[in-house]
Enzyme design. Structure first.
Site, mmCIF file in Angstrom:
data_model
loop_
_atom_site.group_PDB
_atom_site.id
_atom_site.type_symbol
_atom_site.label_atom_id
_atom_site.label_comp_id
_atom_site.label_asym_id
_atom_site.label_seq_id
_atom_site.Cartn_x
_atom_site.Cartn_y
_atom_site.Cartn_z
ATOM 1 N N ALA A 163 45.479 48.961 34.255
ATOM 2 C CA ALA A 163 44.075 48.758 34.174
ATOM 3 C C ALA A 163 43.473 49.050 32.549
ATOM 4 C CB ALA A 163 43.344 50.248 34.631
ATOM 5 N N LYS A 164 42.462 48.907 32.271
ATOM 6 C CA LYS A 164 41.985 49.009 31.075
ATOM 7 C C LYS A 164 40.456 49.306 31.000
ATOM 8 C CE LYS A 164 44.035 49.255 26.813
ATOM 9 N NZ LYS A 164 45.096 49.684 26.479
#
Ligand code: NAD
Length: 425
Positions: A114-115
């Site tokens: 994720a980011k």
């Protein structure tokens, strides 16, 4: 001589999501990846865009835009940093989320990728504005983050204090303290010993492994570091401690060099005092490109993506590149460097020390049982050594460069998890 690219074509070439997809497509061919699985891996699982107001210290409110992208959760909860930067956008966050998926798989920790990002210049905000922005962004994305679903961490423009505000905000909504919702927190609130230096230490550990393949040690090796933040600063310090000569470093404002080796502890103190490497007494003032093009054994790009491109790759005079940053080298540059015989240790292996110790932090938080710095560092060294060995072996087996090999290891693990779980419903 080919015509220079138009601005639009040049922008496309530098688009990190385009680069991430190109890298995936390349190994999908080598792995003969099932077409359906390849299609799943090309797209983020979930994307959230939020627009939210912050009360400004000088009066009035200002609107900000933030993102959280979860690329893949086949192997476990989504995991990835949070970036505060004026030029971040959805494609950058998508690429960084995808790279996190492969990175967690390369070091074989049970996370997906994720980011997050908020379009802002944290240096231009007051402390109160930064805290309010963090707390409001956390509230907006609290729909999709949590210790079992998606765990943020620091990245460019964020730090332990911001992680503390994120953890506190999430905990206030939950009605109880939830330390495992975020990693990279200060030790006082459930952070892990060793986390601050973990990414830089990982960079040094994989470099050491690569030197060992040649029967060499880091002693008297020359190193240049582009980007003197969390990753680059720690890497420079730890290279120096192991007897390497750090001959040039840069940050966003400029560079400094000393062919005899910079006094890194004194440089760190100078940066703490002044906020930049620029003006370090006794060193030569040099430009950002001078640092990138320094003749040295090891170049560590540790700033943002797109530092080494088709336009400057042939000027690189390092023997080895160890990617501290995510995506610092474009595919066009990769091809040039390969032709020149430069050994490149790719980001999804080289900078995986950070997420590895983040995983250790998450485990410690869940167990409420904490380890010493020596235990953390010993476990990190084991993970990095094993991952380096697996990537090196894949490179030899498939006769490919280390980036392709790291993708082969990472993508194959994620594909296997996806196929084993099956397509719901
Ligand atoms: P940071 O904000 O602490 O530091 C970034 C540094 O780069 C600063 O010194 C800044 O001045 C410098 N910089 C910016 N533009 C530059 C340029 N054009 N030339 C030279 N220097 C420049 O960020 P960080 O956490 O150290 O992250 C750096 C990179 O490492 C990013 O790509 C990030 O995604 C990646 N990364 C970070 C971690 C982590 O644990 N923090 C983990 C893995 C990967």
């Amino acid at each position: 001589m080919p015509a220079p690219p138009t601005p639009r074509r040049a922008a496309e070439e530098m688009n990190p999501y385009r680069i991430a997809l190109q890298q995936l497509d390349h190994v999908a061919g080598i792995l003969k990846l099932d077409e359906g699985v390849h299609g799943i891996l090309r797209m983020p699982k979930r994307e959230l865009t939020v627009h939210f107001p912050v009360s400004m210290t000088s009066g009035g409110t200002q609107m900000f835009t933030g993102y959280r992208v979860q690329h893949n959760t086949s192997r476990g909860p989504a995991k990835g940093g949070l970036r505060f930067h004026p030029e971040t956008d959805i494609d950058e966050v998508r690429a960084l989320a995808m790279w996190m998926t492969w990175k967690c798989a390369v070091v074989n920790i049970p996370f997906g990728g994720a980011k997050g990002g908020v379009v802002c210049d944290p240096k231009a905000l007051t402390r109160a504005e930064l805290e309010d922005l963090t707390r409001r962004y956390t509230t907006e994305i609290s729909l999709i983050i949590g210790p079992d679903s998606d765990i943020p961490a620091p990245d460019v423009g964020t730090n332990g204090q911001i992680m503390a505000w994120l953890m506190d905000t999430y905990s206030m909504h939950a009605g109880h303290t939830v330390p495992a919702v975020v990693t990279g927190k200060p030790v006082a609130i459930g952070g892990s010993e060793g986390r601050v230096d973990a990414t830089g230490l990982g960079v040094v550990l994989v470099t050491e492994q690569a030197f060992r393949q040649e029967g060499k040690s880091l002693d008297s090796t020359t190193v240049a570091v582009c980007g003197f933040g969390n990753v680059g600063g720690a890497a420079a310090r730890l290279f120096h401690k192991r007897g390497a000569k750090v001959v040039a470093v840069s940050d966003v404002r400029g560079g400094v060099a000393d062919a005899g080796g910079l006094d890194i502890p004194a440089l760190v103190a100078h940066v703490q005092r002044t906020g930049s490497v620029v003006g370090f007494p006794g060193a030569d003032a040099v430009s950002l490109s001078d640092v990138l093009e320094t003749p040295c054994d090891v170049l560590v790009p540790a700033a943002l993506q797109g530092q080494i491109t088709g336009a400057n790759a042939d000027k690189i005079r390092a023997r080895m590149i160890v990617e501290g940053a995510n995506g610092p080298t474009t595919p066009e540059a990769d091809a040039v460097l390969k032709d020149k015989g430069v050994l490149l240790i790719p980001d999804i292996l080289a900078n995986a020390g950070g997420v590895t110790v983040s995983y250790f932090e998450w485990v410690q938080d869940i167990q409420s049982f904490f380890w010493s710095e020596a235990q953390v560092n010993a476990r990190l060294a084991r993970v990095m050594k094993r991952a380096f060995g697996e990537v090196w072996a894949a490179a030899e087996m498939h006769r490919v460069d280390l980036r392709t090999a790291a993708y082969i290891v990472g993508v194959a693990r994620v594909a296997e998890a996806t196929l084993t779980r099956g397509i719901y419903p």
